[in-house]
Write a protein that holds these residues in place. Structure first.
Motif, PDB file in Angstrom:
ATOM      1  N   GLN A   8       7.622  47.153  88.875  1.00  0.00           N
ATOM      2  CA  GLN A   8       8.373  46.952  87.624  1.00  0.00           C
ATOM      3  C   GLN A   8       7.422  46.760  86.442  1.00  0.00           C
ATOM      4  N   ALA A  11       5.318  50.057  85.801  1.00  0.00           N
ATOM      5  CA  ALA A  11       6.105  51.134  85.185  1.00  0.00           C
ATOM      6  C   ALA A  11       6.341  50.856  83.705  1.00  0.00           C
ATOM      7  N   ALA A  12       6.664  49.621  83.376  1.00  0.00           N
ATOM      8  CA  ALA A  12       6.903  49.275  81.970  1.00  0.00           C
ATOM      9  C   ALA A  12       5.616  49.400  81.153  1.00  0.00           C
ATOM     10  N   ARG A  14       3.108  51.433  81.729  1.00  0.00           N
ATOM     11  CA  ARG A  14       2.753  52.847  81.592  1.00  0.00           C
ATOM     12  C   ARG A  14       3.556  53.541  80.492  1.00  0.00           C
ATOM     13  N   GLU A  15       4.688  52.979  80.115  1.00  0.00           N
ATOM     14  CA  GLU A  15       5.505  53.554  79.047  1.00  0.00           C
ATOM     15  C   GLU A  15       4.946  53.252  77.662  1.00  0.00           C
ATOM     16  N   LEU A  16       4.023  52.306  77.580  1.00  0.00           N
ATOM     17  CA  LEU A  16       3.452  51.921  76.290  1.00  0.00           C
ATOM     18  C   LEU A  16       2.278  52.822  75.940  1.00  0.00           C
ATOM     19  N   HIS A  22      -2.395  50.414  80.183  1.00  0.00           N
ATOM     20  CA  HIS A  22      -2.349  51.372  81.299  1.00  0.00           C
ATOM     21  C   HIS A  22      -3.365  50.962  82.361  1.00  0.00           C
ATOM     22  N   VAL A  62       6.801  42.928  78.014  1.00  0.00           N
ATOM     23  CA  VAL A  62       7.038  43.510  79.342  1.00  0.00           C
ATOM     24  C   VAL A  62       7.324  42.407  80.354  1.00  0.00           C
TER      25      VAL A  62
END
Length: 164
Positions: A8, A11-12, A14-16, A22, A62
């Motif tokens: 969780q 994944a959050a 990696r969206e930034l 990252h 996050v």
């Protein structure tokens, strides 16, 4: 840290748009010799690698969205000396679980931004503040012990087997 929680948070992150976040997502997911990094190892990474307040605030959001209290408590401890980050935490105080609100109000460093948090604090945190400095110091020891215990976890945990 459980694999679902790792997934969780990773994944959050990696969206930034932040390369350092990252890298943190990769650190969270890393498995070396069947061992995952534990809370203390991850906290050390944040302390060393995530220098910008903006990145730490993005990480805060996050962690707040995921909602697990352990990384949130560690995050409080890691950002004691960052007034900009503490201000962001104060703004989100109403979204925190009662024990995290209590931990926040007992941190001496939070005194600078506590007024921002007051309208959103729950009864437990307000009671600690209302009881005065002696209660704050007493409660601070409890939360400091929890933070220290989480930071002491450095060895790594066995990776959880993949479901069949």
């Amino acid at each position: 840290m459980e694999s679902i929680l790792r997934e969780q948070i990773g994944a959050a992150l990696r969206e930034l748009a932040s390369p350092v976040l990252h890298a943190f997502a990769e650190k969270i997911a890393a498995i070396e010799d069947d061992v995952c990094p534990c809370w203390g190892t991850l906290a050390d990474f944040v302390d060393v690698a995530i220098e910008r307040d903006e990145d730490r605030i993005a990480l805060w959001h996050v962690l707040l969205a995921v909602g697990d209290r352990r990384p949130l408590l560690l995050f409080l401890d890691l950002n004691r000396d960052r007034p900009v980050v503490l201000s962001a935490i104060a703004d989100d105080a109403g979204k925190l679980a009662p024990e995290l609100q209590c931990a926040f109000v007992t941190m001496p460093e939070a005194a600078l931004v506590l007024e921002r948090a007051l309208p959103n604090l729950g009864p437990a945190a307000l009671e600690i503040i209302g009881q005065g400095e002696e209660a704050i110091v007493r409660e601070r020891a409890v939360y400091a012990a929890h933070m220290g215990a989480l930071r002491a976890m450095k060895m790594g945990a066995k990776a959880e087997p993949e479901p069949s």
